[in-house]
Design an enzyme around this catalytic site. Structure first.
Site, PDB file in Angstrom:
ATOM      1  N   ARG A   1       1.013  -1.189   0.099  1.00  0.00           N
ATOM      2  CA  ARG A   1       0.164   0.095   0.155  1.00  0.00           C
ATOM      3  C   ARG A   1       0.795   1.205   0.142  1.00  0.00           C
ATOM      4  O   ARG A   1       0.513   2.181  -0.414  1.00  0.00           O
ATOM      5  CB  ARG A   1      -0.970   0.013   1.191  1.00  0.00           C
ATOM      6  CG  ARG A   1      -1.650   1.093   1.344  1.00  0.00           C
ATOM      7  CD  ARG A   1      -3.027   0.865   2.176  1.00  0.00           C
ATOM      8  NE  ARG A   1      -2.832   0.346   3.561  1.00  0.00           N
ATOM      9  CZ  ARG A   1      -2.174   1.154   4.641  1.00  0.00           C
ATOM     10  NH1 ARG A   1      -1.825   2.202   4.414  1.00  0.00           N
ATOM     11  NH2 ARG A   1      -2.114   0.216   5.642  1.00  0.00           N
TER      12      ARG A   1
ATOM     13  N   LYS B   1      -8.067   4.811 -19.486  1.00  0.00           N
ATOM     14  CA  LYS B   1      -8.270   5.201 -20.790  1.00  0.00           C
ATOM     15  C   LYS B   1      -7.197   5.081 -21.752  1.00  0.00           C
ATOM     16  O   LYS B   1      -6.841   4.070 -22.041  1.00  0.00           O
ATOM     17  CB  LYS B   1      -8.934   6.606 -20.640  1.00  0.00           C
ATOM     18  CG  LYS B   1      -9.917   6.986 -19.747  1.00  0.00           C
ATOM     19  CD  LYS B   1     -11.345   5.986 -20.085  1.00  0.00           C
ATOM     20  CE  LYS B   1     -12.535   6.085 -18.986  1.00  0.00           C
ATOM     21  NZ  LYS B   1     -12.288   6.284 -17.539  1.00  0.00           N
TER      22      LYS B   1
ATOM     23  N   TYR C   1     -16.297  15.029 -15.647  1.00  0.00           N
ATOM     24  CA  TYR C   1     -16.620  13.824 -15.749  1.00  0.00           C
ATOM     25  C   TYR C   1     -17.771  13.714 -14.349  1.00  0.00           C
ATOM     26  O   TYR C   1     -17.386  14.147 -13.382  1.00  0.00           O
ATOM     27  CB  TYR C   1     -15.795  12.675 -15.194  1.00  0.00           C
ATOM     28  CG  TYR C   1     -16.141  11.138 -15.163  1.00  0.00           C
ATOM     29  CD1 TYR C   1     -17.140  10.311 -16.053  1.00  0.00           C
ATOM     30  CD2 TYR C   1     -15.766  10.480 -14.090  1.00  0.00           C
ATOM     31  CE1 TYR C   1     -17.373   9.191 -15.827  1.00  0.00           C
ATOM     32  CE2 TYR C   1     -16.048   9.240 -13.786  1.00  0.00           C
ATOM     33  CZ  TYR C   1     -17.045   8.638 -14.699  1.00  0.00           C
ATOM     34  OH  TYR C   1     -17.501   7.489 -14.556  1.00  0.00           O
TER      35      TYR C   1
ATOM     36  N   ASP D   1      -7.352  17.331 -15.033  1.00  0.00           N
ATOM     37  CA  ASP D   1      -7.608  16.106 -15.332  1.00  0.00           C
ATOM     38  C   ASP D   1      -7.282  15.903 -16.781  1.00  0.00           C
ATOM     39  O   ASP D   1      -7.779  16.450 -17.732  1.00  0.00           O
ATOM     40  CB  ASP D   1      -9.202  15.811 -15.112  1.00  0.00           C
ATOM     41  CG  ASP D   1      -9.363  14.317 -15.496  1.00  0.00           C
ATOM     42  OD1 ASP D   1      -8.481  13.949 -16.354  1.00  0.00           O
ATOM     43  OD2 ASP D   1     -10.134  13.815 -14.936  1.00  0.00           O
TER      44      ASP D   1
HETATM   45  N1  LCS Z   1     -11.773  11.559 -15.489  1.00  0.00           N
HETATM   46  C1  LCS Z   1     -12.378  11.658 -16.601  1.00  0.00           C
HETATM   47  C2  LCS Z   1     -11.913  12.538 -17.542  1.00  0.00           C
HETATM   48  C3  LCS Z   1     -13.090  10.229 -16.783  1.00  0.00           C
HETATM   49  O1  LCS Z   1     -13.593  10.161 -18.185  1.00  0.00           O
HETATM   50  C4  LCS Z   1     -13.070   9.405 -15.971  1.00  0.00           C
HETATM   51  C5  LCS Z   1     -14.136   8.140 -16.236  1.00  0.00           C
HETATM   52  C6  LCS Z   1     -12.552   9.559 -14.779  1.00  0.00           C
HETATM   53  C7  LCS Z   1     -11.939  10.561 -14.370  1.00  0.00           C
HETATM   54  C8  LCS Z   1     -12.445   8.416 -13.584  1.00  0.00           C
HETATM   55  O2  LCS Z   1     -11.695   7.192 -14.039  1.00  0.00           O
HETATM   56  P1  LCS Z   1     -12.066   5.970 -13.430  1.00  0.00           P
HETATM   57  O3  LCS Z   1     -12.122   5.944 -11.861  1.00  0.00           O
HETATM   58  O4  LCS Z   1     -13.295   5.271 -14.102  1.00  0.00           O
HETATM   59  O5  LCS Z   1     -10.946   5.135 -13.914  1.00  0.00           O
HETATM   60  N2  LCS Z   1     -14.635   8.176 -17.510  1.00  0.00           N
HETATM   61  C9  LCS Z   1     -15.561   7.443 -17.854  1.00  0.00           C
HETATM   62  C10 LCS Z   1     -16.443   7.671 -18.869  1.00  0.00           C
HETATM   63  O6  LCS Z   1     -16.596   8.474 -19.626  1.00  0.00           O
HETATM   64  N3  LCS Z   1     -17.110   6.488 -19.029  1.00  0.00           N
HETATM   65  O7  LCS Z   1     -16.952   5.552 -18.388  1.00  0.00           O
HETATM   66  C11 LCS Z   1     -15.766   6.095 -17.320  1.00  0.00           C
END
Ligand code: LCS
Length: 412
Positions: free
Chosen positions: A54, A204, A107, A179
């Site tokens: 961790r 992504k 998001y 972000d």
């Molecule tokens: N920031 C952005 C710009 C994102 O598009 C997402 C997830 C996150 C943070 C969060 O990331 P995660 O915790 O899912 O790894 N975006 C998503 C979307 O547009 N569709 O499904 C997930």
């Protein structure tokens, strides 16, 4: 090293025991100490060395070094998900009575945690159209600690001026957090424009194969790293070594995937613009995108995310999503395969309709993540799915109405 070389080499083992070329998966939750004195010295920070996964692990360190190098940052901190990266930064930098200014089209869950969990602990938040610097400046209060933006924004593809926002944030003593998920460090490096902290959903483009969730925080300097790292270790939103190894495997082709996907996206955006069943297209690479010039200035390319409004509004969008055969109807983005989704009922359903509309997330907006397939196949699939609208919902006017979308400058 240039960015494509970094994607492949940064974080690779320098002194490998057996000459391994790939980073081994150190699947160990804990690490033995040579002596009781060494154990105490590692805990006090007087000796380097791993203690407990961790708190750190060699496979995870390799990924942290890779992404920090791609961002030209100081140090990275890998997290379980992108949301763990974002919530850890908020936990570390906000306190009772403090305030955050954020883009209105972040998001969905980023907005929701500020308006619910963080509000519960006395943190206030204001959401503005961050493509307009005057709105950011006006929203800042004496208690503002963070200016948080997402550019390009999910799902409206709105672009915010990084250098201009950095100036406003720093003039007011705020930490500027970006972000960078939608662009990836291959196309945009916010530290070069004055950002203090970068967060990513590695799920992504960086991983790129729709098989892992993960996140990353990168800081510009050691003092910010020291502010955030203990919070991550103690709250525990950390990554697992096997997860880190999978993302390392993905990131090594980041440049190849992003180049191919954005080449496909540009061709598809042009095709969609001229399609009679499409009302409007928002893609930063098209000269009619409201912030095309800012994107051209601060990005190395325009990426592979496209937002479209189709004839027939949400009904038309549903027909398209149900008619595609090659595109997959799924949320998420940035993988090698092309995806299509409806933000108002899916990724951004947790945001109220009134707030979505203010942010430009209209009911007819359909979001496309363009992958690395043959562009002719992708175009044929979209063409067939779009033509299914007219076949199902006739009659519709065939003239184009690009300028009707609220994000176009003249309609503000
Ligand atoms: N920031 C952005 C710009 C994102 O598009 C997402 C997830 C996150 C943070 C969060 O990331 P995660 O915790 O899912 O790894 N975006 C998503 C979307 O547009 N569709 O499904 C997930």
């Amino acid at each position: 090293m240039k960015k494509s070389t970094k994607a492949i080499h940064a974080g690779l083992p320098h002194n490998s025991r057996y000459g391994e070329v790939s980073v081994p998966i150190y699947q160990s939750s804990t690490f033995s100490f040579p002596s009781a004195e060494d154990g105490a010295a590692r805990f006090s920070g007087n000796q380097s060395g791993y203690i407990y996964t961790r708190m750190g692990n060699p496979t995870i360190t390799a990924l942290e070094e890779n992404v920090a190098a791609l961002e030209n940052g100081h140090k990275g901190m890998a997290t379980a998900t992108g949301m763990a990266a974002i919530s850890t930064v908020f936990l570390a930098l906000l306190e009772k009575g403090s305030h955050i200014v954020s883009s209105d089209c972040v998001y969905g869950p980023t907005r929701v945690i500020l308006e619910t969990a963080f509000a519960k602990f006395g943190v206030a938040s204001t959401f503005v159209d961050s493509s307009d610097l005057t709105q950011i400046e006006k929203a800042i209060r004496p208690s503002t600690r963070i200016v948080f933006i997402e550019t390009p924004a999910n799902p409206t593809m709105k672009i915010s001026d990084l250098a201009g926002t950095a100036r406003i944030a720093h003039k007011n003593g705020c930490v500027f957090v970006v972000d960078n998920t939608f662009a990836s460090p291959y196309l945009q490096r916010p530290f070069e424009h004055g950002t203090d902290v970068i967060v990513h959903s590695l799920t992504k483009f960086i991983n790129g194969h729709s098989d892992v969730v993960g996140g990353m925080i990168v800081t510009r300097d050691e003092s910010m790293y020291k502010n955030i790292k203990p919070v991550l270790n103690q709250f525990g939103g950390t990554m697992d070594p096997h997860q880190a190894w999978l993302v390392l495997r993905g990131v090594r082709t980041l440049h190849l995937r992003v180049e191919r996907a954005q080449e496909n996206a540009m061709k598809l955006a042009r095709f969609l613009e001229s399609h009679p069943m499409v009302d409007w297209v928002l893609y930063p690479g098209l000269p009619n995108h409201p912030q095309h010039d800012i994107a051209a200035r601060q990005m190395d390319g325009f990426g592979s995310m496209i937002a479209i409004g189709v004839k027939g509004g949400l009904d038309g969008g549903k027909i398209v999503m149900n008619s595609v055969r090659l595109f997959t109807l799924a949320v998420s983005l940035g993988g090698v395969e092309s995806l299509i989704e409806h933000p108002a009922s899916m990724t951004h359903a947790s945001v109220s309709k009134a707030e979505r509309e203010l942010a430009g997330i209209s009911d007819e907006l359909v979001r496309i993540s363009v992958g690395c397939e043959d562009v002719g196949d992708l175009q044929e699939d979209l063409d067939n799915a779009l033509n299914a609208i007219s076949a199902t919902l006739n009659p519709f006017p065939l003239e184009r109405t690009d300028e009707e979308h609220p994000l176009f400058e003249e309609n503000r």
